[in-house]
Scaffold this motif. Sequence first.
Motif, PDB file in Angstrom:
ATOM      1  N   CYS A   1      38.072  43.204  46.736  1.00 34.20           N
ATOM      2  CA  CYS A   1      38.230  41.823  47.191  1.00 34.20           C
ATOM      3  C   CYS A   1      38.092  41.801  48.707  1.00 34.20           C
ATOM      4  O   CYS A   1      38.504  42.745  49.392  1.00 34.20           O
ATOM      5  CB  CYS A   1      39.599  41.259  46.824  1.00 34.20           C
TER       6      CYS A   1
ATOM      7  N   SER B   1      35.725  38.211  45.215  1.00 37.24           N
ATOM      8  CA  SER B   1      36.386  39.284  44.466  1.00 37.24           C
ATOM      9  C   SER B   1      35.541  39.647  43.265  1.00 37.24           C
ATOM     10  O   SER B   1      34.782  38.818  42.736  1.00 37.24           O
ATOM     11  CB  SER B   1      37.781  38.834  44.004  1.00 37.24           C
TER      12      SER B   1
ATOM     13  N   LYS C   1      40.656  37.771  39.430  1.00 34.71           N
ATOM     14  CA  LYS C   1      41.531  38.305  40.479  1.00 34.71           C
ATOM     15  C   LYS C   1      41.664  37.349  41.659  1.00 34.71           C
ATOM     16  O   LYS C   1      42.311  37.681  42.648  1.00 34.71           O
ATOM     17  CB  LYS C   1      40.993  39.649  40.974  1.00 34.71           C
TER      18      LYS C   1
ATOM     19  N   LEU D   1      44.722  33.235  46.641  1.00 37.21           N
ATOM     20  CA  LEU D   1      45.301  34.572  46.543  1.00 37.21           C
ATOM     21  C   LEU D   1      44.346  35.456  45.759  1.00 37.21           C
ATOM     22  O   LEU D   1      43.868  35.079  44.680  1.00 37.21           O
ATOM     23  CB  LEU D   1      46.654  34.495  45.837  1.00 37.21           C
TER      24      LEU D   1
ATOM     25  N   THR E   1      43.936  39.558  44.258  1.00 33.69           N
ATOM     26  CA  THR E   1      44.835  40.639  43.873  1.00 33.69           C
ATOM     27  C   THR E   1      44.084  41.924  43.566  1.00 33.69           C
ATOM     28  O   THR E   1      42.949  41.899  43.067  1.00 33.69           O
ATOM     29  CB  THR E   1      45.650  40.239  42.634  1.00 33.69           C
TER      30      THR E   1
ATOM     31  N   THR F   1      50.140  42.247  38.948  1.00 34.40           N
ATOM     32  CA  THR F   1      49.519  41.091  39.603  1.00 34.40           C
ATOM     33  C   THR F   1      49.563  39.858  38.705  1.00 34.40           C
ATOM     34  O   THR F   1      49.793  38.741  39.183  1.00 34.40           O
ATOM     35  CB  THR F   1      48.066  41.402  39.997  1.00 34.40           C
TER      36      THR F   1
ATOM     37  N   ILE G   1      51.328  36.197  39.571  1.00 33.06           N
ATOM     38  CA  ILE G   1      50.612  34.927  39.431  1.00 33.06           C
ATOM     39  C   ILE G   1      51.327  34.010  38.441  1.00 33.06           C
ATOM     40  O   ILE G   1      51.471  32.801  38.678  1.00 33.06           O
ATOM     41  CB  ILE G   1      49.159  35.171  38.974  1.00 33.06           C
TER      42      ILE G   1
ATOM     43  N   LEU H   1      56.161  39.902  45.143  1.00 28.79           N
ATOM     44  CA  LEU H   1      55.428  41.116  44.788  1.00 28.79           C
ATOM     45  C   LEU H   1      56.350  42.330  44.809  1.00 28.79           C
ATOM     46  O   LEU H   1      56.356  43.141  43.875  1.00 28.79           O
ATOM     47  CB  LEU H   1      54.255  41.322  45.749  1.00 28.79           C
TER      48      LEU H   1
ATOM     49  N   SER I   1      48.413  45.126  45.774  1.00 28.65           N
ATOM     50  CA  SER I   1      48.294  44.501  47.090  1.00 28.65           C
ATOM     51  C   SER I   1      47.534  43.198  46.921  1.00 28.65           C
ATOM     52  O   SER I   1      46.851  42.980  45.911  1.00 28.65           O
ATOM     53  CB  SER I   1      47.574  45.424  48.081  1.00 28.65           C
ATOM     54  N   MET I   2      47.640  42.321  47.929  1.00 28.50           N
ATOM     55  CA  MET I   2      47.066  40.989  47.808  1.00 28.50           C
ATOM     56  C   MET I   2      46.510  40.507  49.146  1.00 28.50           C
ATOM     57  O   MET I   2      46.978  40.922  50.204  1.00 28.50           O
ATOM     58  CB  MET I   2      48.110  39.996  47.306  1.00 28.50           C
TER      59      MET I   2
ATOM     60  N   LEU J   1      46.072  36.877  50.981  1.00 25.56           N
ATOM     61  CA  LEU J   1      46.436  35.461  50.970  1.00 25.56           C
ATOM     62  C   LEU J   1      45.614  34.746  52.031  1.00 25.56           C
ATOM     63  O   LEU J   1      45.517  35.210  53.169  1.00 25.56           O
ATOM     64  CB  LEU J   1      47.928  35.307  51.267  1.00 25.56           C
TER      65      LEU J   1
END
Length: 253
Positions: free
Chosen positions: A4, A17, A33, A47, A49, A56, A60, A94, A116-117, A119
Amino acid sequence: MTYCCGMMLDRGLVLMSDTRTNSGVDNISTFRKMYHWSLPGERVVSLMTAGNLATTQAVISKLEEREKAPSERHNTVLEAPTMFQVATIIGKLLRETIQERDEQNGMQASGTFTASMILAGQIKGMEPRIFLIYPEGNFIEAQPDTPFFQIGETKYGRPIILRAYDPTMSFEDAVKLLMVSFDSTIKANLSVGLPLDLLVIERDKFEPLHERRILATDPYYRAISSRWGEALKRAFHSLPDYSFYNAPAPVED
């Protein structure tokens, strides 16, 4: 694995992504994702992920539940006054989700449920912002010196972005750049694959400007993939030739 990328431009934000979660000759799964929420005229939040799918999806799902019942659960992504506080809320969620799953599965599972994400978004009256949220719940924000974030399988697609990125580039050029980055990653790693999800957020519009899913049959993506490969070959053959017989003499200390 996954890949991503979220990119800051003067005009706004561009996000992309992949959708592959498992890889193998006969074991390939596709899951979204990239997610986004918006209040037209007020805010847009997205977002992306990477990591353990169960983790994840749990994060969500919890965010979606909060949006459906805001009177019962405060601190939602559509209520927080700043993007910094949105990042704080998601980071905490998270971290708590990972801790819950580690506790349920014992010490030997510690680290298995990590994620991990990225934003990204904008709230009215403020600048567009991008945050990289770590499994521990802490996060960093994109800055002019670090104008894009990647998560997942990042190394193959990073060089082209570093060489070609320009904050003044158009949305269209940014999408083209990301497609090259993703194509390079897909070619190098089986764990990243199509379809790709694309989201473009224009500054001060507070809703997606452009959103689409890019399939393997997409004619533009196929043209980018083919012509980029041809361009690399031409660039390679245009470089000066190396000679065994006319190499420069080594420099002595």
